[in-house]
Write an enzyme that holds these catalytic residues in place. Structure first.
Site: not given
Length: 216
Positions: A43-45
């Site tokens: 996940t990008e975060n």
């Protein structure tokens, strides 16, 4: 199985154990339910090893993906900051990303973040389509009003140019190749003529056209 899960299950067949894969929101987020063991979702975060969706007392305010969905970490998962997350994405080490689309052009251009009346911001998609080894679009073949989403040229703002490799829909699978768009799989109950009439660009029918699998 409804169309959204049917699409997600087929898209997940592109993943293999050991792959690191990013899933977009909507239909792509369902692919994790159908991937083989050993696929690591990012996940990008800031996490690699995103597991199942958290429910009830499992939910932690520290573990939400970029789409705001709570998840359970997989064994061996790793957390890091957003800067490192995008460094990983841009490094070319991601095996694949699965994204939704508003439009895909005959050249594999992708538009998936804005319409004339709505603009959400493209998030990490611009980086993902340039950094992932494979870009898989998971979408319904036509828009809700019946208009084609597979078009000759995108009329909506671009996310990336010539970046899409495969398009998985509820009716067929289409591959983007240097020779053009290839209809490679067809779902039972649908015809080549139907698919060709539902899209703008001409399609090349694969000589090895296969039927999409219905059962798990």
């Amino acid at each position: 199985m409804d169309n959204r899960h049917f699409i997600a299950r087929r898209a997940a067949r592109y993943f293999h154990s050991g792959d690191v894969v990013n899933l977009g929101i909507g239909i792509p987020s369902l692919c994790g339910n159908y991937a083989e063991s050993g696929v690591l979702f990012q996940t990008e975060n800031g996490f690699i090893g995103v597991g199942a969706t958290a429910q009830g007392i499992e939910i932690s305010d520290r573990l939400f993906n970029a789409g705001g969905i709570p998840y359970l970490p997989a064994l061996g998962g790793c957390a890091f900051d957003v800067a490192k997350s995008f460094g990983i994405i841009r490094s070319g080490r991601m095996a694949a990303t699965v994204l939704g689309a508003l439009q895909v052009s005959q050249h594999g251009d992708l538009a998936n973040w804005a319409t004339p009346d709505r603009a959400f911001g493209m998030g990490g998609a611009m980086d993902l389509v340039n950094g992932a080894k494979q870009v898989i679009v998971a979408m319904e073949l036509c828009a809700k009003d019946g208009s084609p989403k597979l078009v000759k040229e995108c009329t909506l703002p671009y996310t990336g140019r010539r970046c899409v490799d495969h398009i998985v829909t509820e009716r067929c699978v289409i591959d983007v190749t240097p020779e053009g768009l290839v209809l490679s799989e067809l779902r039972r109950g649908h015809s080549v003529e139907e698919i060709c009439s539902a899209v703008e660009p001409p399609l090349i029918v694969s000589p090895e056209l296969k039927e999409m699998e219905e059962d798990c």
